[in-house]
Design a protein around this motif. Structure first.
Motif, PDB file in Angstrom:
ATOM      1  N   VAL A 218       0.862  -1.190   0.000  1.00  0.00           N
ATOM      2  CA  VAL A 218       0.000   0.000   0.000  1.00  0.00           C
ATOM      3  C   VAL A 218       0.894   1.236   0.000  1.00  0.00           C
ATOM      4  N   THR A 219       0.498   2.265  -0.728  1.00  0.00           N
ATOM      5  CA  THR A 219       1.311   3.490  -0.736  1.00  0.00           C
ATOM      6  C   THR A 219       0.455   4.712  -0.424  1.00  0.00           C
ATOM      7  N   ARG A 220       1.151   5.734   0.028  1.00  0.00           N
ATOM      8  CA  ARG A 220       0.530   7.025   0.344  1.00  0.00           C
ATOM      9  C   ARG A 220       0.259   7.789  -0.945  1.00  0.00           C
ATOM     10  N   ILE A 221      -0.834   8.531  -0.967  1.00  0.00           N
ATOM     11  CA  ILE A 221      -1.037   9.475  -2.070  1.00  0.00           C
ATOM     12  C   ILE A 221      -0.054  10.631  -1.846  1.00  0.00           C
ATOM     13  N   GLN A 222       0.803  10.874  -2.827  1.00  0.00           N
ATOM     14  CA  GLN A 222       1.930  11.807  -2.665  1.00  0.00           C
ATOM     15  C   GLN A 222       1.462  13.251  -2.864  1.00  0.00           C
ATOM     16  N   ARG A 223       0.805  13.743  -1.850  1.00  0.00           N
ATOM     17  CA  ARG A 223       0.177  15.071  -1.929  1.00  0.00           C
ATOM     18  C   ARG A 223       1.136  16.152  -2.447  1.00  0.00           C
ATOM     19  N   GLU A 224       2.389  16.076  -1.979  1.00  0.00           N
ATOM     20  CA  GLU A 224       3.360  17.123  -2.318  1.00  0.00           C
ATOM     21  C   GLU A 224       3.710  17.172  -3.806  1.00  0.00           C
ATOM     22  N   ARG A 225       3.340  16.129  -4.566  1.00  0.00           N
ATOM     23  CA  ARG A 225       3.715  16.100  -5.984  1.00  0.00           C
ATOM     24  C   ARG A 225       2.574  16.521  -6.919  1.00  0.00           C
ATOM     25  N   PHE A 226       1.396  16.742  -6.348  1.00  0.00           N
ATOM     26  CA  PHE A 226       0.263  17.126  -7.200  1.00  0.00           C
ATOM     27  C   PHE A 226       0.392  18.596  -7.601  1.00  0.00           C
ATOM     28  N   PRO A 227       0.322  18.893  -8.897  1.00  0.00           N
ATOM     29  CA  PRO A 227       0.388  20.292  -9.303  1.00  0.00           C
ATOM     30  C   PRO A 227      -0.838  21.082  -8.843  1.00  0.00           C
ATOM     31  N   ASP A 228      -1.941  20.386  -8.607  1.00  0.00           N
ATOM     32  CA  ASP A 228      -3.192  21.062  -8.255  1.00  0.00           C
ATOM     33  C   ASP A 228      -3.786  20.359  -7.019  1.00  0.00           C
ATOM     34  N   GLU A 229      -3.950  21.095  -5.925  1.00  0.00           N
ATOM     35  CA  GLU A 229      -4.462  20.534  -4.670  1.00  0.00           C
ATOM     36  C   GLU A 229      -5.857  19.910  -4.859  1.00  0.00           C
ATOM     37  N   ASN A 230      -6.632  20.453  -5.781  1.00  0.00           N
ATOM     38  CA  ASN A 230      -7.969  19.892  -6.021  1.00  0.00           C
ATOM     39  C   ASN A 230      -7.892  18.465  -6.572  1.00  0.00           C
ATOM     40  N   GLU A 231      -6.865  18.224  -7.384  1.00  0.00           N
ATOM     41  CA  GLU A 231      -6.680  16.859  -7.918  1.00  0.00           C
ATOM     42  C   GLU A 231      -6.379  15.895  -6.783  1.00  0.00           C
ATOM     43  N   TYR A 232      -5.590  16.361  -5.815  1.00  0.00           N
ATOM     44  CA  TYR A 232      -5.286  15.520  -4.653  1.00  0.00           C
ATOM     45  C   TYR A 232      -6.565  15.238  -3.872  1.00  0.00           C
ATOM     46  N   ARG A 233      -7.341  16.296  -3.613  1.00  0.00           N
ATOM     47  CA  ARG A 233      -8.560  16.129  -2.805  1.00  0.00           C
ATOM     48  C   ARG A 233      -9.528  15.152  -3.460  1.00  0.00           C
ATOM     49  N   ALA A 234      -9.500  15.104  -4.786  1.00  0.00           N
ATOM     50  CA  ALA A 234     -10.440  14.231  -5.506  1.00  0.00           C
ATOM     51  C   ALA A 234     -10.164  12.753  -5.257  1.00  0.00           C
ATOM     52  N   VAL A 235      -8.921  12.409  -4.873  1.00  0.00           N
ATOM     53  CA  VAL A 235      -8.586  10.989  -4.687  1.00  0.00           C
ATOM     54  C   VAL A 235      -8.178  10.646  -3.245  1.00  0.00           C
ATOM     55  N   ALA A 236      -7.960  11.670  -2.423  1.00  0.00           N
ATOM     56  CA  ALA A 236      -7.493  11.430  -1.047  1.00  0.00           C
ATOM     57  C   ALA A 236      -8.484  10.553  -0.291  1.00  0.00           C
ATOM     58  N   GLY A 237      -7.965   9.581   0.441  1.00  0.00           N
ATOM     59  CA  GLY A 237      -8.792   8.739   1.296  1.00  0.00           C
ATOM     60  C   GLY A 237      -9.564   7.650   0.562  1.00  0.00           C
ATOM     61  N   GLU A 238      -9.420   7.567  -0.747  1.00  0.00           N
ATOM     62  CA  GLU A 238     -10.191   6.575  -1.515  1.00  0.00           C
ATOM     63  C   GLU A 238      -9.680   5.159  -1.344  1.00  0.00           C
ATOM     64  N   TYR A 239      -8.359   5.029  -1.186  1.00  0.00           N
ATOM     65  CA  TYR A 239      -7.768   3.696  -1.165  1.00  0.00           C
ATOM     66  C   TYR A 239      -7.197   3.431   0.225  1.00  0.00           C
ATOM     67  N   ARG A 240      -8.053   2.853   1.059  1.00  0.00           N
ATOM     68  CA  ARG A 240      -7.733   2.659   2.469  1.00  0.00           C
ATOM     69  C   ARG A 240      -8.101   1.231   2.836  1.00  0.00           C
ATOM     70  N   ILE A 241      -7.256   0.590   3.621  1.00  0.00           N
ATOM     71  CA  ILE A 241      -7.613  -0.754   4.073  1.00  0.00           C
ATOM     72  C   ILE A 241      -7.777  -0.753   5.593  1.00  0.00           C
TER      73      ILE A 241
END
Ligand code: CP
Length: 296
Positions: A218-241
């Motif tokens: 499992v990997t972290r969504i790499q928030r710091e690499r997204f050019p647009d914070e909205n793109e991050y928010r759209a996928v954050a928390g989706e892939y959780r076990i």
């Protein structure tokens, strides 16, 4: 130099893992292996595990380290180039561990110095020493033959994923990549996997493959690499076990994560036999001892 996982043959990997097992069994026995070695730690991005485990590894081999320190207190802040910084630090040290936000930084550094450079993460590129400790952890948990591995999360920006996937091809692992559509593996990594003849499938839903897996990475969504914070928010928390979801997995499923985690693995998984991610982080020391021993 160790710049990317593609450099590593199966024999190279097995040699490092075998040596790491020696160190793991008795770290004190190697306390004088490299008494004069000085390792340069050059981290242009934050790190806990990679930096501290390399530091520990060189000290457990009898050597020492010098740390460039935070970018803010180095002459990088005055505008010094990466090439000049590396040339200067190479003159002080016997090997350099470099983490940098730009893909290709370790390759560039290697072109300017005559001491070994270890890529400790170059942007969304590669993180090959992480791969070695990942493989060590998998080998300890279930062996490396005939593996079915699920890799889930941020496959686009996750450098640990890029290195691991390339190395797993040398063990003929079957790979299932699970991510949102927007975070699929980059084209160059897909191309390399295709060229190697690897058995690779891509999914957007873990349920489709969970029951088949020997390992779930499992990997972290790499928030710091997204050019647009909205793109991050759209996928954050989706892939959780969590422990409930893992009820559908095999009893001997190994769950791994390079860490740090944010919320991808619920704390209730920590108490299950599936959890191998802290042991994985601890394996960084013997594996990096073996890597440094081989490169020095
Ligand atoms: N896994 C890993 O690279 O962790 P750090 O960012 O803490 O070094």
């Amino acid at each position: 130099h160790l710049i990317g996982a593609k450099q590593l043959s199966r024999a190279d990997i097995e040699a490092v893992l075998d040596r790491a097992a020696d160190f793991d069994a008795d770290p004190a026995a190697f306390a004088d292996a490299h008494p004069d070695a000085l390792l340069g730690l050059c981290f242009f991005e934050p790190s806990t595990r990679t930096k501290m485990s390399f530091d520990t590894a060189i000290k457990r081999l009898g050597g020492d380290s010098v740390d460039m320190g935070p970018v803010e207190s180095s002459s990088v802040k005055k505008g010094e180039s990466l090439a000049d910084t590396m040339r200067v630090i190479a003159g002080y040290t016997d090997a350099i561990v470099l983490r940098h936000p730009s893909e290709g930084a370790a390759k560039l550094a290697a072109d300017f110095v005559d001491v070994p450079v270890i890529n400790a993460g170059d942007g969304a590129g590669q993180h090959p020493s992480q791969t070695l400790l990942d493989l060590y952890t998998m080998r300890e948990a279930s062996g490396l033959d005939d593996l079915t591995v699920g890799i889930m999360g941020d496959l686009k920006y996750g450098r640990t994923v890029h290195s691991l996937a390339e190395a797993l091809t040398t063990f003929d692992a079957r790979m299932h990549f699970v991510s949102p559509e927007s975070l699929r593996l980059p084209r160059n990594v897909r191309f390399d996997l295709h060229e190697s003849g690897a058995v690779v499938k891509e999914h957007t839903d873990l349920d489709a493959v969970l029951a088949d897996l020997d390992v779930l990475y499992v990997t972290r969504i790499q928030r710091e690499r997204f050019p647009d914070e909205n793109e991050y928010r759209a996928v954050a928390g989706e892939y959780r076990i969590d422990a409930e979801l893992l009820a559908d997995a095999r009893d001997d499923l190994t769950v791994m994560h390079p860490l740090p985690r944010v919320d991808e693995i619920a704390p209730d998984v920590d108490r299950t036999d599936h959890a191998h991610y802290f042991e994985q982080a601890h394996n960084g020391v013997p594996v990096r001892m073996a890597l440094l021993d081989s490169m020095l």
